[in-house]
Design a protein around this motif. Structure first.
Motif, PDB file in Angstrom:
ATOM      1  N   SER A  24      45.225  31.195  60.193  1.00 24.64           N
ATOM      2  CA  SER A  24      44.016  31.361  61.003  1.00 24.64           C
ATOM      3  C   SER A  24      42.982  32.240  60.318  1.00 24.64           C
ATOM      4  N   LEU A  27      42.121  35.418  62.265  1.00 24.89           N
ATOM      5  CA  LEU A  27      41.549  35.291  63.607  1.00 24.89           C
ATOM      6  C   LEU A  27      42.564  35.609  64.695  1.00 24.89           C
ATOM      7  N   ILE A  31      41.832  38.214  67.717  1.00 22.12           N
ATOM      8  CA  ILE A  31      41.871  37.866  69.141  1.00 22.12           C
ATOM      9  C   ILE A  31      42.853  38.762  69.884  1.00 22.12           C
ATOM     10  N   THR A  39      33.126  32.429  71.546  1.00 28.25           N
ATOM     11  CA  THR A  39      32.591  31.840  70.320  1.00 28.25           C
ATOM     12  C   THR A  39      31.438  32.667  69.743  1.00 28.25           C
ATOM     13  N   LEU A  42      33.206  34.870  67.607  1.00 30.02           N
ATOM     14  CA  LEU A  42      33.655  34.097  66.447  1.00 30.02           C
ATOM     15  C   LEU A  42      32.565  34.038  65.386  1.00 30.02           C
ATOM     16  N   VAL A 171      40.763  28.673  66.491  1.00 30.62           N
ATOM     17  CA  VAL A 171      40.282  29.249  67.750  1.00 30.62           C
ATOM     18  C   VAL A 171      40.494  28.287  68.919  1.00 30.62           C
ATOM     19  N   ALA A 182      32.860  25.855  68.541  1.00 26.13           N
ATOM     20  CA  ALA A 182      33.379  26.500  67.338  1.00 26.13           C
ATOM     21  C   ALA A 182      32.686  25.970  66.084  1.00 26.13           C
TER      22      ALA A 182
END
Length: 236
Positions: A24, A27, A31, A39, A42, A171, A182
């Motif tokens: 990931s 990520l 998270i 997002t 993100l 995500v 995303a």
């Protein structure tokens, strides 16, 4: 042998069995720790990623591609090939030195090894047998790009694409986010990605020790924490 843009599409295809789908890009940890909640977050995460480790990795990928591009042809002079392979080893050592997290170094070596394995199967090339198997992913990517007749800027673009597309795909699983939202984040980064890729290509023949060293200490820390978690969806 593949050529031009088609070769780049092959390298960045998420279905190429090079192992990227299992990662990931940090990520999952972001998270878990509440640093990415939607997002919009993100977008901030990906912007920081491409401007630090992404830009650094793009520079090393471009340098590796430039290094092999002059000696990737089978009829190239053996001395030129040997010097090119020696420079790849030096690039790899310099990138190791810029990656303080043991967990991230392990991930990079694993992805580099898997990418070279995939390329040996789908695009056989004489130099692949002489490539070090313990190679960081950006260096392996750049070398693979040269063997596919790609330019240094292509190698940089490919590495940057992976830096954003991996987390954007992850995500959806990690937060049940809308995939359109995303990937809109990636679309918004087009100008930044092109700028960083061109800068990386412009520096492709810099001395390895002079290539960028953009640190991301929080990413290093989260990678170490992530590796100790038993319950996780992604390897990194």
């Amino acid at each position: 042998m593949a050529h031009g843009g088609a070769g780049l599409l092959l390298l960045i295809d998420g279905r190429l069995p090079a192992g990227g789908y299992a990662h990931s890009g940090g990520l999952e940890s972001a998270i878990r720790t509440g640093r990415v909640r939607d997002t919009a977050d993100l977008g901030h995460f990906l912007t920081g990623r491409v401007r630090t480790t992404g830009a650094m990795n793009a520079a090393f990928a471009a340098a590796a591609c430039a290094t092999l591009s002059r000696s990737a042809e089978p009829e190239a002079d053996p001395d030129d090939q040997r010097q090119a392979l020696n420079r790849l080893v030096l690039l790899d050592a310099e990138l190791d030195a810029r990656t303080p997290s043991p967990a991230l170094r392990k991930v990079s070596h694993a992805l580099g090894r898997q990418l070279l394995r995939a390329l040996r199967a789908v695009n056989p090339h004489p130099l692949q047998q002489r490539m070090p198997q313990r190679t960081n992913h950006p260096v392996a990517f750049g070398a693979g790009a040269a063997m596919l007749d790609l330019a240094p800027v292509d190698a940089a673009r490919g590495v940057l694409h992976e830096a954003v597309s991996g987390p954007a795909s992850a995500v959806v699983k990690l937060m049940s986010a809308d995939p359109f939202d995303a990937y809109r984040v990636i679309a918004d980064l087009r100008g930044v990605l092109d700028e960083i890729a061109q800068d990386a290509a412009d520096r492709a023949w810099d001395e390895p020790r002079d290539l960028p060293s953009f640190g991301a200490p929080l990413s290093d820390h989260l990678a170490e924490v992530h590796e100790t978690r038993e319950a996780r969806l992604f390897a990194s």
